[in-house]
Enzyme design. Sequence first.
Site, PDB file in Angstrom:
ATOM      1  N   THR A 121     -73.006  34.629  72.981  1.00 56.76           N
ATOM      2  CA  THR A 121     -72.291  36.426  73.145  1.00 56.76           C
ATOM      3  C   THR A 121     -72.157  37.070  71.780  1.00 56.76           C
ATOM      4  O   THR A 121     -72.727  37.971  71.643  1.00 56.76           O
ATOM      5  CB  THR A 121     -71.129  36.684  73.588  1.00 56.76           C
ATOM      6  OG1 THR A 121     -70.328  35.949  73.042  1.00 56.76           O
ATOM      7  CG2 THR A 121     -70.687  36.278  74.922  1.00 56.76           C
ATOM      8  N   GLY A 138     -67.350  30.689  83.885  1.00 57.94           N
ATOM      9  CA  GLY A 138     -67.151  31.992  83.493  1.00 57.94           C
ATOM     10  C   GLY A 138     -67.381  33.255  84.485  1.00 57.94           C
ATOM     11  O   GLY A 138     -68.290  32.865  85.956  1.00 57.94           O
ATOM     12  N   ASP A 139     -66.535  33.873  84.096  1.00 56.42           N
ATOM     13  CA  ASP A 139     -67.212  34.956  85.125  1.00 56.42           C
ATOM     14  C   ASP A 139     -66.626  34.872  86.557  1.00 56.42           C
ATOM     15  O   ASP A 139     -67.453  35.928  87.368  1.00 56.42           O
ATOM     16  CB  ASP A 139     -68.611  36.237  85.318  1.00 56.42           C
ATOM     17  CG  ASP A 139     -68.808  35.931  83.810  1.00 56.42           C
ATOM     18  OD1 ASP A 139     -68.285  36.359  83.117  1.00 56.42           O
ATOM     19  OD2 ASP A 139     -70.497  35.984  82.765  1.00 56.42           O
ATOM     20  N   GLN A 177     -63.435  32.249  79.372  1.00 50.18           N
ATOM     21  CA  GLN A 177     -64.538  31.643  80.072  1.00 50.18           C
ATOM     22  C   GLN A 177     -64.485  30.671  81.286  1.00 50.18           C
ATOM     23  O   GLN A 177     -63.569  31.155  81.946  1.00 50.18           O
ATOM     24  CB  GLN A 177     -64.551  30.277  78.739  1.00 50.18           C
ATOM     25  CG  GLN A 177     -65.489  31.474  77.733  1.00 50.18           C
ATOM     26  CD  GLN A 177     -64.668  32.075  76.780  1.00 50.18           C
ATOM     27  OE1 GLN A 177     -64.029  31.814  76.332  1.00 50.18           O
ATOM     28  NE2 GLN A 177     -64.851  33.152  77.026  1.00 50.18           N
ATOM     29  N   LYS A 180     -61.013  36.010  86.970  1.00 46.07           N
ATOM     30  CA  LYS A 180     -59.981  36.201  86.253  1.00 46.07           C
ATOM     31  C   LYS A 180     -59.177  37.161  85.760  1.00 46.07           C
ATOM     32  O   LYS A 180     -57.924  37.180  86.139  1.00 46.07           O
ATOM     33  CB  LYS A 180     -60.328  34.951  85.238  1.00 46.07           C
ATOM     34  CG  LYS A 180     -60.546  33.855  85.128  1.00 46.07           C
ATOM     35  CD  LYS A 180     -61.030  33.179  83.900  1.00 46.07           C
ATOM     36  CE  LYS A 180     -62.124  33.652  83.140  1.00 46.07           C
ATOM     37  NZ  LYS A 180     -63.661  33.350  83.599  1.00 46.07           N
ATOM     38  N   GLY A 211     -65.397  38.903  79.031  1.00 44.71           N
ATOM     39  CA  GLY A 211     -65.337  40.175  79.200  1.00 44.71           C
ATOM     40  C   GLY A 211     -65.006  40.167  80.970  1.00 44.71           C
ATOM     41  O   GLY A 211     -65.493  39.242  81.953  1.00 44.71           O
ATOM     42  N   HIS A 212     -63.361  40.955  81.265  1.00 46.61           N
ATOM     43  CA  HIS A 212     -62.839  40.802  82.309  1.00 46.61           C
ATOM     44  C   HIS A 212     -62.512  42.333  82.477  1.00 46.61           C
ATOM     45  O   HIS A 212     -61.887  43.088  82.022  1.00 46.61           O
ATOM     46  CB  HIS A 212     -61.479  40.294  82.127  1.00 46.61           C
ATOM     47  CG  HIS A 212     -61.424  38.849  81.732  1.00 46.61           C
ATOM     48  ND1 HIS A 212     -59.783  38.487  81.466  1.00 46.61           N
ATOM     49  CD2 HIS A 212     -62.435  37.843  81.533  1.00 46.61           C
ATOM     50  CE1 HIS A 212     -60.746  36.665  81.434  1.00 46.61           C
ATOM     51  NE2 HIS A 212     -61.418  37.021  80.547  1.00 46.61           N
ATOM     52  N   SER A 244     -60.785  36.654  97.969  1.00 49.00           N
ATOM     53  CA  SER A 244     -60.724  37.986  97.640  1.00 49.00           C
ATOM     54  C   SER A 244     -62.349  38.606  98.401  1.00 49.00           C
ATOM     55  O   SER A 244     -62.910  38.089  98.200  1.00 49.00           O
ATOM     56  CB  SER A 244     -60.587  37.822  95.944  1.00 49.00           C
ATOM     57  OG  SER A 244     -61.140  39.556  95.104  1.00 49.00           O
TER      58      SER A 244
HETATM   59  P1  GDP Z   1     -63.378  37.195  84.799  1.00 50.44           P
HETATM   60  O1  GDP Z   1     -64.440  37.369  83.439  1.00 50.44           O
HETATM   61  O2  GDP Z   1     -63.041  35.973  84.987  1.00 50.44           O
HETATM   62  O3  GDP Z   1     -62.713  37.990  84.432  1.00 50.44           O
HETATM   63  O4  GDP Z   1     -64.831  38.157  86.058  1.00 50.44           O
HETATM   64  P2  GDP Z   1     -65.228  39.112  85.396  1.00 50.44           P
HETATM   65  O5  GDP Z   1     -64.833  40.159  85.341  1.00 50.44           O
HETATM   66  O6  GDP Z   1     -65.751  38.962  84.417  1.00 50.44           O
HETATM   67  O7  GDP Z   1     -67.222  39.052  86.802  1.00 50.44           O
HETATM   68  C1  GDP Z   1     -66.413  39.345  87.928  1.00 50.44           C
HETATM   69  C2  GDP Z   1     -66.632  41.040  88.863  1.00 50.44           C
HETATM   70  O8  GDP Z   1     -66.662  40.273  89.751  1.00 50.44           O
HETATM   71  C3  GDP Z   1     -66.284  41.815  87.603  1.00 50.44           C
HETATM   72  O9  GDP Z   1     -67.009  43.208  87.889  1.00 50.44           O
HETATM   73  C4  GDP Z   1     -64.489  42.482  88.401  1.00 50.44           C
HETATM   74  O10 GDP Z   1     -64.416  43.392  88.488  1.00 50.44           O
HETATM   75  C5  GDP Z   1     -65.881  42.045  90.609  1.00 50.44           C
HETATM   76  N1  GDP Z   1     -65.065  41.248  91.475  1.00 50.44           N
HETATM   77  C6  GDP Z   1     -63.615  40.409  91.552  1.00 50.44           C
HETATM   78  N2  GDP Z   1     -63.725  40.128  92.711  1.00 50.44           N
HETATM   79  C7  GDP Z   1     -64.192  40.421  93.306  1.00 50.44           C
HETATM   80  C8  GDP Z   1     -64.431  40.402  95.267  1.00 50.44           C
HETATM   81  O11 GDP Z   1     -63.627  39.179  95.185  1.00 50.44           O
HETATM   82  N3  GDP Z   1     -65.476  40.603  95.970  1.00 50.44           N
HETATM   83  C9  GDP Z   1     -66.250  41.691  94.593  1.00 50.44           C
HETATM   84  N4  GDP Z   1     -66.774  42.613  94.611  1.00 50.44           N
HETATM   85  N5  GDP Z   1     -66.375  42.018  93.270  1.00 50.44           N
HETATM   86  C10 GDP Z   1     -65.379  40.968  92.534  1.00 50.44           C
HETATM   87  P1  IMO Z   2     -65.421  35.253  80.532  1.00 51.66           P
HETATM   88  O1  IMO Z   2     -64.242  35.444  80.390  1.00 51.66           O
HETATM   89  C1  IMO Z   2     -69.293  34.236  81.001  1.00 51.66           C
HETATM   90  C2  IMO Z   2     -71.020  31.661  77.215  1.00 51.66           C
HETATM   91  C3  IMO Z   2     -72.231  32.062  76.360  1.00 51.66           C
HETATM   92  C4  IMO Z   2     -72.984  30.773  75.812  1.00 51.66           C
HETATM   93  C5  IMO Z   2     -71.551  30.245  75.542  1.00 51.66           C
HETATM   94  C6  IMO Z   2     -71.194  30.040  74.215  1.00 51.66           C
HETATM   95  O2  IMO Z   2     -65.673  36.566  80.603  1.00 51.66           O
HETATM   96  O3  IMO Z   2     -65.459  34.366  81.427  1.00 51.66           O
HETATM   97  P2  IMO Z   2     -70.053  31.930  72.739  1.00 51.66           P
HETATM   98  O4  IMO Z   2     -69.810  33.314  72.010  1.00 51.66           O
HETATM   99  O5  IMO Z   2     -68.534  31.852  73.364  1.00 51.66           O
HETATM  100  O6  IMO Z   2     -70.161  31.098  71.468  1.00 51.66           O
HETATM  101  O7  IMO Z   2     -71.044  31.591  74.104  1.00 51.66           O
HETATM  102  O8  IMO Z   2     -70.407  30.762  76.070  1.00 51.66           O
HETATM  103  N1  IMO Z   2     -69.845  32.576  77.760  1.00 51.66           N
HETATM  104  C7  IMO Z   2     -69.484  33.094  78.850  1.00 51.66           C
HETATM  105  N2  IMO Z   2     -70.014  33.111  79.220  1.00 51.66           N
HETATM  106  N3  IMO Z   2     -68.163  34.531  80.494  1.00 51.66           N
HETATM  107  C8  IMO Z   2     -67.185  34.431  79.769  1.00 51.66           C
HETATM  108  O9  IMO Z   2     -66.290  34.798  79.365  1.00 51.66           O
HETATM  109  C9  IMO Z   2     -68.383  33.883  78.233  1.00 51.66           C
HETATM  110  N4  IMO Z   2     -67.682  33.516  77.318  1.00 51.66           N
HETATM  111  C10 IMO Z   2     -68.724  32.947  76.589  1.00 51.66           C
HETATM  112  O10 IMO Z   2     -73.166  33.185  77.645  1.00 51.66           O
HETATM  113  O11 IMO Z   2     -73.560  30.967  77.063  1.00 51.66           O
HETATM  114 MG    MG Z   3     -66.900  37.876  82.415  1.00 51.39          MG
END
Ligand code: GDP
Ligand code: IMO
Ligand code: MG
Length: 428
Positions: free
Chosen positions: A128, A12-13, A223, A16, A40-41, A413
């Site tokens: 979460t 995750g994170d 995720q 996306k 959390g996107h 990116s």
């Molecule tokens: P997601 O859950 O997959 O949508 O990812 P998150 O938004 O939780 O975490 C990605 C973080 O990295 C966010 O704060 C984005 O704004 C940031 N981000 C995405 N792509 C890039 C990149 O290429 N470089 C940097 N520095 N930040 C990025």
């Molecule tokens: P995005 O879409 C990162 C993790 C939680 C925990 C496990 C189970 O932003 O990538 P849950 O609340 O789903 O039962 O928790 O999954 N988790 C994530 N980790 N990014 C996420 O979403 C996540 N959504 C859940 O931290 O380990």
């Molecule tokens: Mg996220």
Amino acid sequence: MSNLVILGAQWGDEGKGKITDFLAKKADYVVRYQGGDNAGHTVELGEQQYKLHLVPSGILNPGKPCVIGNGVVVNPASLVREIKYLNDLGVSTDSLIISDRAHIIFPYHIEIDRLEEEDRGDLKIGTTIKGIGPCYRDKIERSGIRMCDFENRSSFEKTLRHNIRKKNDLIVKYYGCDPLDEDSMVKEYMSHMESVYRYVTDTNVVMRDALKKEAKILFEGAQGTLLDIDYGTYPFVTSSHPTTCGISAGAGVNPYRLEKALGVVKAYTTRVGKGPFVTELDNEIGDWIRERGHEYGTTTGRARRCGWLDMVMLNYSAEINGFSSIALTKLDTLSDLEILKICVAYKLDGEIINYFPASLETLSRCEPIYIELDGWKLDDVVKAKTYNQLPKNARLYVEKIEELLGLPADIVSVGPKRGETFTRKELF
Ligand code: GDP
Ligand code: IMO
Ligand code: MG
């Protein structure tokens, strides 16, 4: 090609949300198909940062139909908050569409999530606490409440009261805690449902019509693959399928219509929550990456664990999802490190392996085998206006990943903003 699937390749994170927003301008629909507000996107446009949890990241493209599919679990209170948050920032949510088959998260799911985590002690998953697992459990055991149930207000209320009493029994008798207040919960949630019900429709029909007219559909995963209930590091996973296999079940689109899968890969690895992590850097380099990459959770604010890129895991992820290419994100974050490492295999009990073990006990005994690459400077990344203008060592890093994965990095990116994205091949 008219459909593209965007999936998290790690825990995750991966970025996306950013990639979905970037590609959404060319899409006719953007569809979420699993997870809930555990996601959390973050998307950045100009100076404004948008944090999305339930609403698809296409919403920042005005008028773009954004679908919350039947496989998503929706907390109406959280959705009402998110809609208000977006509207207050001047973002219209009129193009939001919610499946009438989507299951609803109520406060008892959240309370049970919290109590179960407490009860697990050392075996805590690190959820979460958004009620995700308990809501999917109700869905599977066939006691859940769906959006379409709100059509008949009185039977909706009756089922909700029945469920609250059952859950209160568990909360009081098993956990020894105070019961949740039935009347106030019913009042609050009937009101939240009135607010969100205007967006509810049969999204299967929407998807069917979209497919018929060859519309371009972008599926936005939440995720990541290693959090998948079947393929992830069970039990330290979420309760849905963030992999390709979740799409047809969660979006009402048959699998034969899914054409290309783009794996979103962060240039290093992060994880929130518990569970084994072979390439984890529990040291000053890990801390440095966390600060440089702002690796703190969008949903919970927790510090993300950081580590080197793991190709054993990524190859596993690519096979399960059938990635056709990848979007490599956060390449800029690794700038200014002198040496970068990539894990190319694991050593298990003296033997070299290149598969991802199912058993967490086995996985935690795996040691990473690394190759090393030379680093590059951030100043040189910031100057680049095209992929080819990136510093040579940054390009070598990307190309090494392509070689080890056998897949092209069609998107690279180098920052959170739309403009900080290099498209090496048009995907859509
Ligand atoms: P997601 O859950 O997959 O949508 O990812 P998150 O938004 O939780 O975490 C990605 C973080 O990295 C966010 O704060 C984005 O704004 C940031 N981000 C995405 N792509 C890039 C990149 O290429 N470089 C940097 N520095 N930040 C990025
Ligand atoms: P995005 O879409 C990162 C993790 C939680 C925990 C496990 C189970 O932003 O990538 P849950 O609340 O789903 O039962 O928790 O999954 N988790 C994530 N980790 N990014 C996420 O979403 C996540 N959504 C859940 O931290 O380990
Ligand atoms: Mg996220």
